[in-house]
Design an enzyme around this catalytic site. Structure first.
Site, PDB file in Angstrom:
ATOM      1  N   ASP A 108       0.824  -1.200   0.000  1.00  9.54           N
ATOM      2  CA  ASP A 108       0.000   0.000   0.000  1.00  9.54           C
ATOM      3  C   ASP A 108       0.865   1.261   0.000  1.00  9.54           C
ATOM      4  O   ASP A 108       1.874   1.332   0.700  1.00  9.54           O
ATOM      5  CB  ASP A 108      -0.858  -0.035   1.275  1.00  9.54           C
ATOM      6  N   GLU A 125       1.213  -0.558  -5.071  1.00 11.22           N
ATOM      7  CA  GLU A 125       0.153   0.433  -5.289  1.00 11.22           C
ATOM      8  C   GLU A 125       0.809   1.779  -5.575  1.00 11.22           C
ATOM      9  O   GLU A 125       1.220   2.501  -4.665  1.00 11.22           O
ATOM     10  CB  GLU A 125      -0.753   0.552  -4.060  1.00 11.22           C
TER      11      GLU A 125
HETATM   12  C1  GLC Z   1      -4.022   3.536  -0.327  1.00 12.09           C
HETATM   13  C2  GLC Z   1      -5.407   2.967  -0.215  1.00 12.09           C
HETATM   14  C3  GLC Z   1      -6.341   4.008   0.289  1.00 12.09           C
HETATM   15  C4  GLC Z   1      -5.833   4.522   1.614  1.00 12.09           C
HETATM   16  C5  GLC Z   1      -4.358   4.953   1.529  1.00 12.09           C
HETATM   17  C6  GLC Z   1      -3.752   5.181   2.875  1.00 12.09           C
HETATM   18  O1  GLC Z   1      -3.952   4.540  -1.263  1.00 12.09           O
HETATM   19  O2  GLC Z   1      -5.818   2.456  -1.456  1.00 12.09           O
HETATM   20  O3  GLC Z   1      -7.646   3.518   0.411  1.00 12.09           O
HETATM   21  O4  GLC Z   1      -6.609   5.616   2.028  1.00 12.09           O
HETATM   22  O5  GLC Z   1      -3.580   3.978   0.908  1.00 12.09           O
HETATM   23  O6  GLC Z   1      -3.346   3.996   3.482  1.00 12.09           O
END
Ligand code: GLC
Length: 611
Positions: free
Chosen positions: A259, A301
């Site tokens: 993430d 991500e």
């Molecule tokens: C990522 C997740 C999102 C979250 C962020 C903070 O972008 O997809 O939903 O708010 O991380 O952890």
């Protein structure tokens, strides 16, 4: 046969020198490195027999995920089935959707009301009590494996919840724990950071620091104030987070979604995004995975522009992530929906198709997050379109108040200063199904279903792995009930995080219903994707040169087979000339070369039978 210990040593010896080199470059701490190696050895030896077996077979076939047989679905455990045991009972439904990879949205312990949808983790080794236990997780992953379903989970590396034990001890003034975060006595240094670091949540959580009244200090919080950024300059943080990662891997996770990975290294005077140390850390994580659990895939991500995304694949010799999200393509797709102009999308797809084939993208229409309008504004500027005005148009369009739109949804983090806003809604509501159902307009319902199916057909034709958003297979609409929940009301992402409607899902079996029409057509498309070799990641993909800007053409060729997809983003039927004779993959009928009608918001998939 070699023992687990011999296997570990053999894998370690392949990576040891590079791992040590990178670790020492970052931390210059030999004893912490020694601890890292000793500890990861214990995780390697603790891996279950079944996981070791799967590691060995995936190691033999490192391209195992690059074919055309993986289909993902992301789901919230509570929304989908109440608990982990509930999900286990619904595995037949998942299988029936043709899905063999599920992304279980964040399920680790978190504080209600301060959870950011689970992305504020309180304990990396405890499941949220209402969802189940670690034992439930292990039995769920093993039940999934029995059915050939891979399991993906989030690894929230950038921050912890303020209720994590480290944060609580830091707050109480324990230096050892304070050094795992970024603490400041005054706002002097934070003020310097604020000059260069953009904001993630400008409206819902402005700024990058939070004042802690009880301990009279500031702490760095790039996301929500209760999500404290971890300090990866401290090797203790890196080591402990790697142990958490391996602990979760040993619960049977196949895909680890890292993430918010671009944010994990902070440096004064920079944007604190994508710094080179981030790549060092991801590379080390990849090596640790290859040493301990080579069956695992790392999914990064990186919600950024394409030039920032691709480096996270690393290089052929020094790979980092196995897979990344195809985020710009997703945003460009919705841009095309609003404009009926495929120009931007064609150029984006052409750029992705030109990348080395070992790069595997996750393709999607919608996910749990908002749609950020990260488009190629340079290209739009050449046509006299300005960024601010265009974003305004897109947001108006998808709210259903501009450009002949039937869409429904809500703005996300609308920033009054920059005029910027992102967007939230489900696929079906964006495609006009919600408005059509509410008005009872049968023709509009037909159109919305056709559009929704067309977008999925097009998404399946991109290179990589398609991932459905749970509920999309039955056309779930926006859920406005979050407005009445004080813990969610400020975050419009909850509009597309509604509960799975199982009555609606049951209608997927009832001929003629909206759900059945969508579900069966998607199933058919999945079948086509799985059976036609040209859908694999190794195929050569091209954007076709089609005169009409509202029609997108994609061609994929593999081992002498060629398929072509024509996707009509306009509300008018279009006539397109196809250069070869083929068979329509949806109807199975033969089709001659020449003019083909592509219905409004519809598509054709053709397989070439002769030149
Ligand atoms: C990522 C997740 C999102 C979250 C962020 C903070 O972008 O997809 O939903 O708010 O991380 O952890």
């Amino acid at each position: 046969m070699s023992t687990a210990s011999e296997t570990f040593e053999a894998r370690l010896s392949r990576h040891h020198d590079e791992l040590r080199w990178l670790y020492m470059e970052l931390y210059n701490n030999g004893s912490m490195f020694a601890e890292l190696i000793d500890t990861i050895r214990t995780y390697a030896l603790a891996r279950s027999g079944a996981l070791q077996k799967s590691d060995a077979s995936r190691e033999q076939n490192p391209s195992w995920y690059k074919g055309n047989n993986l289909l993902g679905m992301m789901l919230y455990i509570d929304n989908f089935a109440g608990s982990m045991q509930g999900v286990r009972q619904k595995l037949d439904y998942i299988e029936n959707c043709g899905v063999n990879y599920i992304h279980l949205m964040p399920f680790l312990d978190t504080t209600p009301g301060k959870s950011d949808g689970g992305y504020a983790v309180k304990d990396f080794r405890t499941v949220r009590p209402d969802l189940g236990t670690m034992e439930d997780l292990v039995s769920l992953t093993s039940a999934c494996h029995d059915k050939g379903i891979n399991v993906c989970m989030d690894f929230v590396m950038n921050h912890t919840s303020e209720d994590h034990e480290w944060a609580r001890r830091a707050r109480a003034g324990e230096g050892e724990y304070m050094s795992r975060y970024f603490f400041y006595d005054t706002f002097d240094e934070p003020a310097l950071y604020e000059q260069t670091v953009p904001q993630v949540f400008p409206t819902t959580a402005p700024g990058n620091f939070t004042w802690l009244e009880d301990c009279h200090r500031y702490v760095m919080t790039s996301f929500y104030p209760y999500q404290w950024d971890l300090n990866y300059r401290n090797p203790r943080v890196f080591n402990e987070m790697m142990y958490n990662f391996l602990y979760l891997a040993n619960c049977g996770i196949d895909i680890i979604r890292i993430d918010a990975v671009p944010y994990i290294w902070k440096e004064l005077g920079t944007q604190c995004r994508n710094l080179k140390q981030v790549h060092t850390i991801v590379r080390m994580m990849r090596m640790i995975a290859e040493i301990v659990c080579p069956g695992i895939l790392l999914l990064g991500e990186v919600v950024m522009e394409p030039e920032k995304v691709v480096p996270y694949f690393g290089t052929v010799d020094k790979p980092e992530c196995h897979m990344l999200y195809n985020v710009t393509t997703m945003a460009s797709t919705w841009n095309t929906v609003a404009t009926r102009d495929t120009e931007l999308l064609r150029s984006q797809l052409a750029a992705v198709f030109a990348l080395p084939r070992q790069y595997v993208f996750l393709n999607y229409l919608r996910c749990h997050d908002d749609i950020g309008w990260g488009l190629d504004y340079g290209m739009l500027a050449r046509r006299g379109i300005t960024e601010r005005a265009h974003k305004q148009y897109l947001n108006d369009y998808f709210q259903g108040c501009a450009g002949w739109s039937n869409s429904r949804g809500e703005l996300y983090n609308a920033d009054p200063v920059t005029g910027d806003a992102r967007f939230c809604a489900t696929t079906a509501s964006l495609c006009g199904l919600e408005a059509a159902v509410n008005s009872g307009d049968e023709a509009a319902i037909d159109d919305a279903i056709r559009y929704d199916v067309m977008l999925h057909a097009y998404m399946f034709m991109q290179s990589g792995i398609p991932v459905l958003y749970s509920g999309d297979e039955i056309g779930q609409l926006n859920d406005y009930s979050y407005h009445n929940d004080p813990q969610k009301a400020d975050d419009s992402r909850y509009i597309h995080r509604g509960r799975m409607d199982w009555d609606k899902a049951a209608r997927a079996e009832v001929p003629g219903t909206v759900e059945q029409r969508l579900f069966t057509q998607l199933r058919h498309l999945e079948h086509i994707r799985r059976t036609e070799g040209a859908y694999c990641s190794d195929a050569d993909a091209q954007v076709l040169d089609i005169e009409d800007p509202s029609v997108l053409g994609i061609q994929r060729s593999y081992q002498g087979e060629t398929i072509c997809g024509l996707f009509n983003f306009s509300e008018y039927d279009k006539t397109i000339c196809v250069p070869y004779t083929g068979v329509d993959l949806v109807t199975g009928e033969s089709d001659g070369a020449g003019d083909h009608i592509i219905p409004a918001h519809g598509f054709r998939l053709l397989k070439r039978t002769e030149q």
